[in-house]
Design an enzyme around this catalytic site. Structure first.
Site, PDB file in Angstrom:
ATOM      1  CE1 TYR A  71     -20.824  40.317  39.592  1.00 45.98           C
ATOM      2  CE2 TYR A  71     -22.772  39.364  40.613  1.00 45.98           C
ATOM      3  CZ  TYR A  71     -21.401  39.376  40.420  1.00 45.98           C
ATOM      4  OH  TYR A  71     -20.618  38.454  41.055  1.00 45.98           O
TER       5      TYR A  71
ATOM      6  CG  ASN B 256     -10.365  43.188  42.017  1.00 48.72           C
ATOM      7  OD1 ASN B 256      -9.375  43.900  41.930  1.00 48.72           O
ATOM      8  ND2 ASN B 256     -11.139  43.177  43.082  1.00 48.72           N
TER       9      ASN B 256
ATOM     10  CD  GLU C 155     -16.879  44.012  54.115  1.00 46.29           C
ATOM     11  OE1 GLU C 155     -17.894  44.424  53.519  1.00 46.29           O
ATOM     12  OE2 GLU C 155     -15.759  43.967  53.583  1.00 46.29           O
TER      13      GLU C 155
ATOM     14  CB  CYS D 220     -14.754  42.099  43.552  1.00 53.36           C
ATOM     15  SG  CYS D 220     -13.519  40.903  44.033  1.00 53.36           S
ATOM     16  CG  HIS D 221     -16.063  40.905  49.596  1.00 49.34           C
ATOM     17  ND1 HIS D 221     -14.906  41.676  49.482  1.00 49.34           N
ATOM     18  CD2 HIS D 221     -16.682  41.302  50.737  1.00 49.34           C
ATOM     19  CE1 HIS D 221     -14.842  42.481  50.534  1.00 49.34           C
ATOM     20  NE2 HIS D 221     -15.898  42.275  51.300  1.00 49.34           N
TER      21      HIS D 221
END
Length: 97
Positions: free
Chosen positions: A30, A53, A89, A61-62
């Site tokens: 952040y 979002n 990912e 946003c993850h």
């Protein structure tokens, strides 16, 4: 982008734009996002923007995590979904505890 239609502020749009630029398989804190949009001390406001979002599929946003851990996802404290998405990912989620 269509974020203006969702009543997002200019700051929130910058945060979401910066978040869209995080490559798959990588994370940012952040604090890093706040610094990248020119407001290095606004990391809590970054969290608010991400919680709002409106396009979570397009704006990942993850991929934004706390400096001291994983953090929440979509405003929920349970980070199981966030952990699952990051793991898919290729992110080493074990480093977040």
């Amino acid at each position: 982008m269509e974020l203006e239609r969702h009543n997002m502020t200019a700051f929130q749009i910058k945060v979401l734009d910066a978040t869209m630029r995080i490559p798959k398989g990588q994370t940012r804190t952040y604090k890093q996002i706040a610094a990248s949009v020119g407001r290095p001390r606004a990391y809590r406001a970054v969290g608010t923007a991400l919680r709002l979002n409106p396009l979570p599929i397009r704006i990942p946003c993850h991929r934004v995590v706390r400096s001291d851990g994983l953090g929440s996802y979509s405003g929920f404290r349970n980070s199981r979904k966030k952990r699952e998405l990051l793991k898919r990912e290729g992110v080493d989620v074990e480093r977040f505890g």
